[in-house]
Design a protein around this motif. Sequence first.
Motif, PDB file in Angstrom:
ATOM      1  N   ARG A 133       0.820  -1.220   0.000  1.00  0.00           N
ATOM      2  CA  ARG A 133       0.000   0.000   0.000  1.00  0.00           C
ATOM      3  C   ARG A 133       0.855   1.271   0.000  1.00  0.00           C
ATOM      4  N   ALA A 136       0.024   3.814  -2.960  1.00  0.00           N
ATOM      5  CA  ALA A 136      -1.250   4.499  -2.742  1.00  0.00           C
ATOM      6  C   ALA A 136      -1.137   5.521  -1.623  1.00  0.00           C
ATOM      7  N   ARG A 196     -10.205   5.412   2.440  1.00  0.00           N
ATOM      8  CA  ARG A 196      -9.404   4.422   1.712  1.00  0.00           C
ATOM      9  C   ARG A 196      -8.545   3.598   2.664  1.00  0.00           C
ATOM     10  N   GLU A 200      -9.197  -0.298   2.269  1.00  0.00           N
ATOM     11  CA  GLU A 200      -8.137  -1.024   1.587  1.00  0.00           C
ATOM     12  C   GLU A 200      -7.070  -1.579   2.525  1.00  0.00           C
ATOM     13  N   TRP A 202      -4.605  -0.160   4.555  1.00  0.00           N
ATOM     14  CA  TRP A 202      -3.265   0.354   4.290  1.00  0.00           C
ATOM     15  C   TRP A 202      -2.289   0.067   5.427  1.00  0.00           C
TER      16      TRP A 202
END
Length: 231
Positions: A133, A136, A196, A200, A202
Amino acid sequence: MASFHLIRYAGLDAARHMAFDRPVLRGTGGLRFWRLLGTGKGRSMSLGADLRRWALFAVWDGESELECFLERSPVAARWRDESEESWHVRLMPLSSRGGWGGADPLAAATAPPRATPPGPVAVLTRASIRPRRLVAFYRSIPDVDRLLHRQDGCLASIGAGEWPLARQATFSLWDDEQAVGCFAHRTAAHRDVIGRVRREGWYSEELFARFVPFGSQGAWDGRDPLRPVRE
């Protein structure tokens, strides 16, 4: 209680102190948790590093142990003698959630839940970013960084890290709790990033803590960011 120390050295060889300071800090009485941190060039986490400026976040058994460290430790003596600029603040923990190295270092020091007193608030965030990650994460930073530069109520902010790229932190000072809430929940860029992060996955570990800052001394970029509030 806790403390945060920001030190700017005159030369670029300051990184060597990170190694020399560790055994001294390990043997410091009353120091229950500490992290030496490199710092970024911006107000939030970024890829750019300021090799002349370093930070220490510490959790103490009490204020007397911190005072003893500042008066007698060779680390603090070097801060006085060799730094170009230094800033120190004492921190009364208000709330903390998450972990740092497998546990919450502030769990025993945090006061029972209660209303935040009026006045300035300090916020510490840190995260261990999952390797997959990283791209991102760092793509999301510029929008948040620009927002911090113009955010009302943010007195000062700095990005820091204990390990390049993947273990990152921010320390920030705010006018009051309302200013923190406005940034965290009412700004689209920050809300989008937080969304996010959750969706996701991270981070493998994260910590969010709030403090009442007090007893600040020295200068951060030429001034004490808390002084206008006190005066």
